[in-house]
Design a protein around this motif. Sequence first.
Motif, PDB file in Angstrom:
ATOM      1  N   ALA A  88      79.033 -38.450  39.642  1.00  0.00           N
ATOM      2  CA  ALA A  88      78.013 -37.557  40.347  1.00  0.00           C
ATOM      3  C   ALA A  88      78.533 -36.638  41.235  1.00  0.00           C
ATOM      4  O   ALA A  88      78.253 -35.242  41.072  1.00  0.00           O
ATOM      5  CB  ALA A  88      76.780 -38.424  41.349  1.00  0.00           C
ATOM      6  N   VAL A  89      79.600 -37.025  41.985  1.00  0.00           N
ATOM      7  CA  VAL A  89      80.479 -35.848  42.667  1.00  0.00           C
ATOM      8  C   VAL A  89      81.048 -34.915  41.851  1.00  0.00           C
ATOM      9  O   VAL A  89      80.943 -33.655  41.906  1.00  0.00           O
ATOM     10  CB  VAL A  89      81.595 -36.820  43.626  1.00  0.00           C
ATOM     11  CG1 VAL A  89      82.373 -35.837  44.123  1.00  0.00           C
ATOM     12  CG2 VAL A  89      80.737 -37.434  44.647  1.00  0.00           C
ATOM     13  N   ALA A  90      81.671 -35.392  40.661  1.00  0.00           N
ATOM     14  CA  ALA A  90      82.184 -34.449  39.809  1.00  0.00           C
ATOM     15  C   ALA A  90      81.374 -33.396  39.147  1.00  0.00           C
ATOM     16  O   ALA A  90      81.433 -32.310  39.159  1.00  0.00           O
ATOM     17  CB  ALA A  90      82.883 -35.126  38.460  1.00  0.00           C
ATOM     18  N   MET A  91      80.037 -34.003  38.725  1.00  0.00           N
ATOM     19  CA  MET A  91      79.075 -33.190  38.210  1.00  0.00           C
ATOM     20  C   MET A  91      78.696 -31.976  39.199  1.00  0.00           C
ATOM     21  O   MET A  91      78.476 -30.856  38.955  1.00  0.00           O
ATOM     22  CB  MET A  91      78.008 -33.982  37.802  1.00  0.00           C
ATOM     23  CG  MET A  91      76.583 -33.205  37.105  1.00  0.00           C
ATOM     24  SD  MET A  91      77.414 -32.612  35.481  1.00  0.00           S
ATOM     25  CE  MET A  91      75.735 -32.009  34.974  1.00  0.00           C
ATOM     26  N   GLY A  92      78.458 -32.511  40.489  1.00  0.00           N
ATOM     27  CA  GLY A  92      77.874 -31.631  41.413  1.00  0.00           C
ATOM     28  C   GLY A  92      78.812 -30.599  41.843  1.00  0.00           C
ATOM     29  O   GLY A  92      78.389 -29.433  42.218  1.00  0.00           O
ATOM     30  N   THR A  93      80.105 -31.069  41.927  1.00  0.00           N
ATOM     31  CA  THR A  93      81.136 -30.009  42.295  1.00  0.00           C
ATOM     32  C   THR A  93      81.509 -29.079  41.262  1.00  0.00           C
ATOM     33  O   THR A  93      81.517 -27.770  41.604  1.00  0.00           O
ATOM     34  CB  THR A  93      82.660 -30.854  42.562  1.00  0.00           C
ATOM     35  OG1 THR A  93      82.239 -31.956  43.628  1.00  0.00           O
ATOM     36  CG2 THR A  93      83.656 -29.881  42.975  1.00  0.00           C
ATOM     37  N   PHE A  94      81.792 -29.361  40.057  1.00  0.00           N
ATOM     38  CA  PHE A  94      81.810 -28.395  39.013  1.00  0.00           C
ATOM     39  C   PHE A  94      80.539 -27.589  38.677  1.00  0.00           C
ATOM     40  O   PHE A  94      80.701 -26.393  38.317  1.00  0.00           O
ATOM     41  CB  PHE A  94      82.217 -29.018  37.767  1.00  0.00           C
ATOM     42  CG  PHE A  94      83.686 -29.186  37.751  1.00  0.00           C
ATOM     43  CD1 PHE A  94      84.738 -28.535  37.460  1.00  0.00           C
ATOM     44  CD2 PHE A  94      84.323 -30.630  37.929  1.00  0.00           C
ATOM     45  CE1 PHE A  94      86.192 -28.677  37.330  1.00  0.00           C
ATOM     46  CE2 PHE A  94      85.465 -31.022  37.842  1.00  0.00           C
ATOM     47  CZ  PHE A  94      86.535 -29.850  37.734  1.00  0.00           C
ATOM     48  N   GLY A  95      79.388 -28.074  38.863  1.00  0.00           N
ATOM     49  CA  GLY A  95      78.096 -27.435  38.580  1.00  0.00           C
ATOM     50  C   GLY A  95      78.055 -26.345  39.702  1.00  0.00           C
ATOM     51  O   GLY A  95      77.396 -25.204  39.470  1.00  0.00           O
ATOM     52  N   SER A  96      78.310 -26.602  40.969  1.00  0.00           N
ATOM     53  CA  SER A  96      78.053 -25.700  41.909  1.00  0.00           C
ATOM     54  C   SER A  96      79.123 -24.563  42.429  1.00  0.00           C
ATOM     55  O   SER A  96      79.141 -24.134  43.240  1.00  0.00           O
ATOM     56  CB  SER A  96      77.645 -26.496  43.325  1.00  0.00           C
ATOM     57  OG  SER A  96      78.569 -27.128  43.670  1.00  0.00           O
TER      58      SER A  96
END
Length: 267
Positions: free
Chosen positions: A78-86
């Motif tokens: 979730a952290v990876a998804m949120g970081t790269f997504g934003s």
Amino acid sequence: MLKQLLKKQLLEMFQNFFVNRKKNKGRSKTSSIMMVVGYFVFICIVFCALFSFLSSSMLPIVDKGYNWMFFCFMGIAAVAMGTFGSIFNTYSGLYLAKDNDLLLSMPIPVGCIMASRLLGVYIMGTLYSALVIIPAIVVYLRHVPFGIEALIGSILFVIIISLIVMVLACALGWVVAKINSKLKNKSIITVIVSLAFLAIYYVFYFKANEIIRQIIANADAYGTKIKGSAYPLYVFGKAATGDFLSALIVLVIVAALCALTYYIIAH
């Protein structure tokens, strides 16, 4: 003032839903609503289905008593998804915003400008990370006996992840903005970051089943190694299981990192 600045920030972030770039004019209210609803419904269905399946395949380690490992694994995803997504919104909206000089020339407190920018980063990161962690929490809570501690721990875990994502997005966004400012072709950094994200996503997607099988088969060994040499990850995962001491420790650390991030950016 903060409310107006945040509204402006959100309109800029989602301007494609409200402005027709080809015709260079605003969309109708009905068209905007349909686009917003359609986009988010599609994204939620696709990603929620994907990560619900991934979470379900991780449940055997929950049955072995490694609830914290389940959340550690899904939390990192979730952290990876949120970081790269934003990250795109972060470097363009926080560091390379085109209206900084205009806003600073107006009688607006700098703190309000900073807060609106960071809230924009926070909201975008939370939206992306929620696509991973919310399905994982739903799958987990349906699998284990219901308890108020587990429910509160899950809610705190969502907050923890969203704050971690904001800190990492601010850090990586600054790196991207620095690189972008030195390039003649400004669009190349967008292409590079997009390709990097897609590469990581597809590697993870095709390797996920193998990784999960390895974790399930060697849960005891991995659990011992994490507790021994990567104890912060153990506390991170433990925070979601209803262990309020672990949740408090992680929240305090993450809050301190958020304060440090704000201080550094403000200067």
